[in-house]
Scaffold this motif. Structure first.
Motif, short mmCIF file in Angstrom:
data_model
loop_
_atom_site.label_atom_id
_atom_site.label_comp_id
_atom_site.label_asym_id
_atom_site.label_seq_id
_atom_site.Cartn_x
_atom_site.Cartn_y
_atom_site.Cartn_z
N ALA A 363 0.90 -1.27 -0.16
CA ALA A 363 0.16 -0.09 -0.21
C ALA A 363 0.80 1.31 -0.04
O ALA A 363 0.52 2.25 -0.44
CB ALA A 363 -0.97 0.15 1.20
N GLY A 364 2.00 1.35 0.53
CA GLY A 364 2.80 2.59 0.59
C GLY A 364 3.24 2.95 -0.85
O GLY A 364 3.66 3.83 -0.93
N VAL A 365 3.35 2.05 -1.61
CA VAL A 365 3.53 2.30 -3.14
C VAL A 365 2.35 1.94 -4.06
O VAL A 365 2.62 1.65 -5.16
CB VAL A 365 4.85 1.36 -3.58
CG1 VAL A 365 6.19 2.08 -2.86
CG2 VAL A 365 4.65 0.04 -3.59
N SER A 366 1.30 2.42 -3.51
CA SER A 366 -0.10 2.41 -4.39
C SER A 366 0.03 2.86 -5.73
O SER A 366 -0.71 2.42 -6.50
CB SER A 366 -1.30 2.44 -3.41
OG SER A 366 -1.21 3.66 -3.07
N TRP A 367 0.79 3.91 -5.53
CA TRP A 367 0.88 4.71 -6.78
C TRP A 367 1.60 3.99 -8.01
O TRP A 367 1.23 4.32 -9.17
CB TRP A 367 1.75 6.25 -6.57
CG TRP A 367 2.86 5.93 -5.78
CD1 TRP A 367 3.25 6.03 -4.34
CD2 TRP A 367 4.16 5.40 -6.23
NE1 TRP A 367 4.34 5.51 -4.21
CE2 TRP A 367 4.92 5.38 -5.48
CE3 TRP A 367 4.62 5.27 -7.68
CZ2 TRP A 367 6.42 4.90 -5.47
CZ3 TRP A 367 5.71 4.78 -7.87
CH2 TRP A 367 6.80 4.59 -6.70
N ALA A 368 2.24 2.73 -7.50
CA ALA A 368 2.87 2.13 -8.75
C ALA A 368 1.86 1.32 -9.48
O ALA A 368 2.06 1.16 -10.78
CB ALA A 368 3.74 1.12 -8.08
N LYS A 369 0.50 1.29 -9.03
CA LYS A 369 -0.44 0.74 -10.03
C LYS A 369 -0.90 1.63 -10.96
O LYS A 369 -1.33 0.87 -11.92
CB LYS A 369 -1.63 0.40 -8.96
CG LYS A 369 -1.40 -0.56 -7.85
CD LYS A 369 -2.62 -0.69 -7.02
CE LYS A 369 -2.66 -1.56 -5.90
NZ LYS A 369 -3.82 -1.82 -4.98
N VAL A 370 -0.94 2.90 -10.96
CA VAL A 370 -1.28 3.75 -11.92
C VAL A 370 -0.23 4.89 -12.68
O VAL A 370 -0.41 5.24 -13.55
CB VAL A 370 -2.40 4.48 -11.41
CG1 VAL A 370 -3.54 3.80 -10.91
CG2 VAL A 370 -1.86 5.40 -9.98
#
Length: 446
Positions: A363-370
């Motif tokens: 979750a800490g790098v959830s930006w990696a999904k988008v």
């Protein structure tokens, strides 16, 4: 005393979100958390009211059919969010393009259902699947096929600027599905449970498609005659859809493999142990949905500073939230699992804490999904997820071979998954900086 630059950066990064962002996050979280809780409660009732072998077959049927639809589902929601606004806001071509993508999604899902039915029938006719398992597989196929178009339908709310309305609608549909599945469970056991879920999935798909189409038409105007497909749409869709399918396979694929290497007992233990991580993931999942349009807009404008700020802020905030959640969960996970699923499942607590740690780290790098999608680089995300998925499957197979019980195998899998999550997050911190610098914040079509 003056602030250090690092302290100032942290303080600026964790400032409260705006009222509009908070409302959208709260409603999306309400929907996702409500869906997760209702799903978990349904599984609890299933596990507690049926023999472990029967509940394991039902969970295996869901996992196996989910894997099939991950391979067949085009998942066109990412392409819709990227290309529909570019098709024109007033002449109706955007509405026409969205309608076409949604029809493709529904049609491909129906075709995948037909092929899956043929496979189940063949397995039953040659004796590879007993009659009860074949029935459960067929019912799970209906549920998964109906759900295959909900991603594209849900994208309509993001396109129309109405993400705040999506959460309550999904929560209402999840409540209807839970009532239908539990009613079926009490009437006909595990097959009835799956029949109720299939009916609920059909209701959800119909509601989201109807409301979503109406929202898109209100935003972009009535649809006109179909226009030529935008250049690059098919290539982008193939890569983005493959990446989304591989990401979703991490849960269903693992459960399907667990049924093969450890039998129904390992499937049930992993399902129970992953409940806390699923709850936490559903809590923070709206962050990626909210970041996607922001990062895409900043990338199109070449605003690398805004991209870096959003990435840094989400990492710091979710990192702190994840650490607090993990510390709070350690002493209570065992008692809660025993209370919810039954005393024997309290021994799954170590695996549950490890899997919750995986969810917190990711979750800490959830930006990696988008971020790769916002920069037009879906292939990078696809390559990473493919490697990660293969490693996870290898860890589960190794855990099943190295241990003699379902709980030890789940613990070994949890340890390996946590180590892999830490390495993967470190990679994205490094790769995210390079992505922004190399692309200059401008979206490409790669």
């Amino acid at each position: 005393m003056t602030r250090t630059p690092l302290l100032g950066t942290v303080v600026r990064s964790v400032r409260p979100p705006s009222r509009r962002q908070l409302r959208t996050f709260t409603r999306l979280t309400l929907g996702s958390q409500g869906e997760a809780v209702l799903s978990m409660l349904s599984v609890i009732v299933l596990v507690r009211s049926t023999p472990s072998a029967e509940s394991g077959k039902a969970l295996f049927a869901q996992a196996a059919t989910a894997v099939w639809f991950l391979l067949c589902d085009p998942r066109l929601e990412d392409a819709a969010q990227r290309y529909v606004p570019l098709a024109g806001r007033r002449d109706g071509s955007a509405s026409a393009l969205f309608g076409r993508l949604l029809r493709w999604d529904v049609g491909i899902g129906a075709a995948a259902c037909g092929l899956a039915f043929l496979g189940v029938l063949a397995a039953w006719s040659i004796g590879a699947a007993p009659a009860d398992l074949a029935l459960m597989l067929a019912l799970a196929v209906v549920a998964a096929g109906a759900a295959s178009s909900t991603g594209s339908a849900g994208a309509a709310f993001a396109l129309a600027g109405r993400l705040h309305a999506l959460g309550p609608i999904r929560l209402g549909c999840a409540a209807v599905s839970a009532v239908l599945s539990l009613g079926g469970l009490f009437a006909a056991g595990a097959p009835g449970y799956l029949a109720g879920q299939a009916a609920g999935a059909l209701v959800t798909a119909a509601v989201l498609a109807r409301v979503g189409l109406r929202a898109v038409r209100a935003e972009f105007g009535p649809p006109t005659s179909p226009a030529p497909l935008p250049a690059g749409l098919l290539r982008f869709s193939l890569r983005a859809s493959a990446g989304a399918s591989v990401a979703a396979a991490s849960d269903s694929g693992i459960l399907a493999l667990a049924g093969l290497v450890g039998g129904p007992s390992l499937v049930t233990v992993l399902k129970v142990a992953s409940a806390p991580s699923r709850l936490y993931t559903s809590l923070v999942s709206p962050v990626a949905s909210m970041l996607y349009p922001r990062l895409a807009e900043a990338a199109a404008a070449g605003d690398t500073g805004r991209i870096r700020t959003d990435i840094r802020r989400s990492t710091l905030v979710l990192g702190a939230v994840g650490a607090a959640a993990l510390l709070a969960a350690v002493p209570v996970t065992g008692p809660l699992l025993g209370l919810a699923y039954g005393v024997p499942y309290a021994q799954a607590a170590p695996a549950a804490v490890l899997l919750l740690g995986v969810a917190c780290v990711k979750a800490g790098v959830s930006w990696a999904k988008v971020l790769p999608l916002a920069l037009g680089r879906p292939g990078l995300r696809l390559a990473f997820l493919t490697a990660e998925g293969l490693l996870l499957l290898g860890l589960l197979a190794a855990g099943g071979r190295a241990t003699s019980g379902a709980v030890p195998a789940a613990v070994v899998f949890g340890c390996g998954s946590l180590a892999l999550a830490v390495l993967g997050s470190a990679y994205w911190v490094w790769a995210g900086r390079r992505l922004v610098d190399d692309d200059g914040g401008a979206a490409t079509t790669g």
